[in-house]
Write an enzyme that holds these catalytic residues in place. Sequence first.
Site, short mmCIF file in Angstrom:
data_model
loop_
_atom_site.label_atom_id
_atom_site.label_comp_id
_atom_site.label_asym_id
_atom_site.label_seq_id
_atom_site.Cartn_x
_atom_site.Cartn_y
_atom_site.Cartn_z
N ASP A 278 -5.39 -7.07 5.72
CA ASP A 278 -6.57 -6.50 5.24
C ASP A 278 -7.55 -7.56 4.76
O ASP A 278 -8.77 -7.55 5.17
CB ASP A 278 -6.23 -5.53 4.12
CG ASP A 278 -7.17 -4.47 3.61
OD1 ASP A 278 -8.39 -4.56 4.64
OD2 ASP A 278 -7.17 -3.76 2.87
N TYR B 94 0.64 -1.19 -0.06
CA TYR B 94 -0.14 0.09 -0.01
C TYR B 94 0.91 1.40 -0.17
O TYR B 94 0.20 2.33 -0.37
CB TYR B 94 -1.05 -0.20 1.22
CG TYR B 94 -1.79 -1.05 0.96
CD1 TYR B 94 -2.00 -1.69 0.28
CD2 TYR B 94 -3.07 -0.90 2.16
CE1 TYR B 94 -2.94 -2.93 0.08
CE2 TYR B 94 -4.02 -2.11 2.20
CZ TYR B 94 -4.02 -3.10 1.17
OH TYR B 94 -5.10 -4.02 1.04
#
Length: 372
Positions: A250, A141
């Site tokens: 996640d 990310y």
Amino acid sequence: MNLKIAILAGDGIGPEVTHEAVNILQAVAEAGGHDFTFTEALLGGVAITAKGTPLPQETIDIALDSDAVLLGAVGDNKFNALSPDKRPESGLLQIRQILGGFANLRPSVAYPALSENSPLRPEVTKGVDILFVRELLGGLYFGQPRSWNKDASAPGGGEAINTMRYTRDEVVRVARIAFELAGKRRKKLTSVDKANVLECSQLWRATVDSLKSDYPDITVEHQLVDSMAMHLMNVPRNFDVVLTENLFGDILSDESGIITGSLGMLPSATIGGKVNLYEPVHGSAPDIAGTGKANPLGAILTAAMVLRHSANLEQEALAIEAAVQQVLTAGHRTADIARGNISATVTTQQMGKLVHSALAESIDRSQSLHAV
Ligand code: NAD
């Protein structure tokens, strides 16, 4: 003890559920003679309306001057036409970055009274109590370079790049948190990676292994992320603390949400930065905002995490969790978790009051025990 808590209730159902969580924290403070101060600040759509920005400087100052930040949820459809950096959600992303937490904690608990709510069979979910520790500031990310050359006809065009990158220090700091939390629980740590393919995962696995000797009472196992995704649904009871890098965490923590059976039940905490940030997992749920249908239990369980991770009040955190269990076992349900033969539902406020009463009774019982 003294605890300064910033309250960023936000939008939609955020203020409704946060109100119930604050009531519970107040009850704990009164019972234990603690001095908790609550300072409200604007975040998200309410901040855009009042101040023209989703994260006003005053909110940043209040948050940084606190011992803990308790957030409701942000997001309001009326700002959907704004560019992403101006929308309510950008305030949340910014405050997370400013507070700097790198370890995201997501418990996944199967409540016996809600076993019908999970699509998994009750014999699979029975007794499940997992704590995910997800690295939050590294990996795919954030890694550089990242790009998307959209012009497929240009040289080097039609290509997108993301970079998974970790340093040993980034792994050490989040792994130590996971080891320490495992030490306070059932003393088992499962580290998730893809070490058969990715160098980042090989670094991850070697780093976790290098720390094992500092925590001799913790049993460590490694799981590849693909098989972990299966084991979580087949044998979730096998797991205690699960440590993952950013992307894997996640996905897996959302997957594990189905063990509990409702988004409205899930708490979270992000720790390790300047100030810990606590928020229920759900969003602002504009579809039910203002109807009294919001489940406040995720926010109330988030308040328990504030006590556990920012105030070292473990017994009080356990008492809140037990009060939630008791209310569910007694058959009380908000609309999102009503199933089977339970047809009558309670409102957000009624659910908050039920937990408050159950907590007050258990505090009375333990105080009279101490007095004996
Ligand atoms: P959501 O979590 O708000 O809602 C998804 C569904 O779950 C809805 O049907 C909603 O009614 C239900 N739900 C959620 N929380 C509930 C609760 N406590 N009790 C009962 N039902 C509950 O996700 P969404 O609909 O994708 O997003 C709505 C808004 O929230 C968007 O603006 C989004 O950007 C924002 N959002 C914010 C956060 C956050 O603040 N952390 C997280 C996710 C989404």
